[in-house]
Scaffold this motif. Structure first.
Motif, PDB file in Angstrom:
ATOM      1  N   GLN A   1      -1.285   1.278 -11.496  1.00  0.00           N
ATOM      2  CA  GLN A   1      -1.051   2.415 -10.615  1.00  0.00           C
ATOM      3  C   GLN A   1       0.399   2.401 -10.109  1.00  0.00           C
ATOM      4  O   GLN A   1       1.037   1.350 -10.050  1.00  0.00           O
ATOM      5  CB  GLN A   1      -2.030   2.380  -9.443  1.00  0.00           C
ATOM      6  CG  GLN A   1      -3.484   2.556  -9.847  1.00  0.00           C
ATOM      7  CD  GLN A   1      -3.706   3.817 -10.679  1.00  0.00           C
ATOM      8  OE1 GLN A   1      -3.360   4.918 -10.253  1.00  0.00           O
ATOM      9  NE2 GLN A   1      -4.259   3.657 -11.868  1.00  0.00           N
TER      10      GLN A   1
ATOM     11  N   GLU B   1      -3.342  -5.610  -1.632  1.00  0.00           N
ATOM     12  CA  GLU B   1      -2.712  -5.278  -0.356  1.00  0.00           C
ATOM     13  C   GLU B   1      -1.718  -6.358   0.074  1.00  0.00           C
ATOM     14  O   GLU B   1      -0.566  -6.067   0.415  1.00  0.00           O
ATOM     15  CB  GLU B   1      -3.785  -5.093   0.713  1.00  0.00           C
ATOM     16  CG  GLU B   1      -3.227  -4.680   2.069  1.00  0.00           C
ATOM     17  CD  GLU B   1      -4.315  -4.479   3.117  1.00  0.00           C
ATOM     18  OE1 GLU B   1      -3.961  -4.262   4.284  1.00  0.00           O
ATOM     19  OE2 GLU B   1      -5.510  -4.550   2.772  1.00  0.00           O
TER      20      GLU B   1
ATOM     21  N   LEU C   1       1.298  -6.591  -2.426  1.00  0.00           N
ATOM     22  CA  LEU C   1       2.265  -5.514  -2.230  1.00  0.00           C
ATOM     23  C   LEU C   1       3.045  -5.693  -0.934  1.00  0.00           C
ATOM     24  O   LEU C   1       4.229  -5.342  -0.853  1.00  0.00           O
ATOM     25  CB  LEU C   1       1.560  -4.155  -2.242  1.00  0.00           C
ATOM     26  CG  LEU C   1       1.057  -3.677  -3.613  1.00  0.00           C
ATOM     27  CD1 LEU C   1       0.319  -2.345  -3.466  1.00  0.00           C
ATOM     28  CD2 LEU C   1       2.199  -3.538  -4.614  1.00  0.00           C
TER      29      LEU C   1
ATOM     30  N   ASP D   1       1.956   2.484  -7.294  1.00  0.00           N
ATOM     31  CA  ASP D   1       2.403   1.625  -6.198  1.00  0.00           C
ATOM     32  C   ASP D   1       2.583   0.174  -6.620  1.00  0.00           C
ATOM     33  O   ASP D   1       3.264  -0.603  -5.945  1.00  0.00           O
ATOM     34  CB  ASP D   1       1.464   1.717  -4.995  1.00  0.00           C
ATOM     35  CG  ASP D   1       0.043   1.267  -5.303  1.00  0.00           C
ATOM     36  OD1 ASP D   1      -0.350   1.277  -6.487  1.00  0.00           O
ATOM     37  OD2 ASP D   1      -0.690   0.922  -4.354  1.00  0.00           O
ATOM     38  N   CYS D   2       1.986  -0.201  -7.764  1.00  0.00           N
ATOM     39  CA  CYS D   2       2.123  -1.574  -8.267  1.00  0.00           C
ATOM     40  C   CYS D   2       3.285  -1.734  -9.251  1.00  0.00           C
ATOM     41  O   CYS D   2       3.470  -2.818  -9.815  1.00  0.00           O
ATOM     42  CB  CYS D   2       0.825  -2.020  -8.943  1.00  0.00           C
ATOM     43  SG  CYS D   2      -0.517  -2.344  -7.776  1.00  0.00           S
TER      44      CYS D   2
ATOM     45  N   ALA E   1       7.005  -5.845  -0.744  1.00  0.00           N
ATOM     46  CA  ALA E   1       7.765  -4.947   0.124  1.00  0.00           C
ATOM     47  C   ALA E   1       8.722  -5.714   1.029  1.00  0.00           C
ATOM     48  O   ALA E   1       9.737  -5.166   1.485  1.00  0.00           O
ATOM     49  CB  ALA E   1       6.811  -4.105   0.970  1.00  0.00           C
TER      50      ALA E   1
END
Length: 252
Positions: free
Chosen positions: A213, A183, A186, A215-216, A190
């Motif tokens: 995954q 979390e 990321l 999002d990574c 971002a």
């Protein structure tokens, strides 16, 4: 999409390969008296990069395990990134000319951002910034002191500097095998347009699967230390998972 890089860590203390718990030098476990042999073992297992930290150098503010680093450079052909005690241009240039592929600047990035910018200008693609955080605040001097700066603010400082990567370490998780802080990693990714490497807490294949995954996909990779040394993470299995995912993203 480039495959995720799994960086095996070699932390150097008094010429030996050790692992710490949450950066505490008094909690050092020696895993190998011969860092070059350890590096060769990682190369034989199929890793594509090495992550080295001069722990003594991080506290002293200058290189303290140069002989060990040079023995590794002489032994393996893998590219390696090195952090710990890199706080002036002479040290940056010295390591890069000796064969280190990428240097990681930590404490000096907080105290002298212009130094990082100048290093990135002089050595494109070879300068990374180490962001070591505890509860979101950046730590310096081998994690011995806390700054008031947030990890994301420090990352933004180098947004347009040409920095090759940010190495984000969650200190609270480092060496305790509780899983990567995806979390927070990321969130940093971002906030900036710089590739981010996750560090601290990688414990098992589940962490590797998480890195694969969608999002990574913004992350460059992750660093693994203790889990590799104590057998919780099987290197060949992890690397096979990464290779399969690169060939078939649905496999992850």
């Amino acid at each position: 999409m480039a495959p995720v890089i799994l960086f095996p860590a070699i932390d150097l203390k008094e010429g030996r390969c050790v692992r710490l718990v949450q950066g505490d030098m008094s909690q050092a476990t020696v895993f190998n008296d011969d860092p070059a042999a350890q590096a060769a073992a990682f190369e034989a297992e199929g890793f594509t990069w090495l992550h080295l930290v001069d722990l003594d150098g991080a506290f002293a503010g200058r290189p303290m395990n140069a002989a060990a680093v040079e023995s590794i450079l002489a032994r393996v052909s893998l590219p390696l990134q090195l952090g710990g005690g890199i706080r002036d241009m002479k040290t940056v240039e010295g390591w890069l000319t000796r064969g280190v592929r990428r240097v990681i600047i930590g404490t000096a990035a907080v105290r002298d951002p212009d130094f990082v910018r100048e290093a990135a200008r002089r050595f494109p693609g070879q300068i990374a910034v180490g962001i070591d955080a505890r509860e979101g605040r950046v730590a310096v001097e081998g994690w011995a002191r806390m700054s008031e700066m947030s990890a994301e603010d420090l990352g933004r400082t180098f947004e347009d500097a040409g920095v090759a990567a940010l190495v984000y370490t969650d200190i609270a998780r480092d060496g305790v095998l509780t899983g990567l802080n995806i979390e927070a990693t990321l969130a940093l990714a971002a906030a900036v347009g710089i590739p981010v490497i996750a560090s601290g807490g990688l414990a098992s294949l589940d962490d590797v699967r998480r890195m694969l995954q969608p999002d990574c996909a913004v992350l460059e990779g992750a660093i693994s230390g203790r889990a590799l040394y104590d057998g919780r993470l099987d290197a060949r299995e992890a690397l096979a998972l990464i290779r399969n995912a690169a060939q078939d993203p649905a496999h992850a």
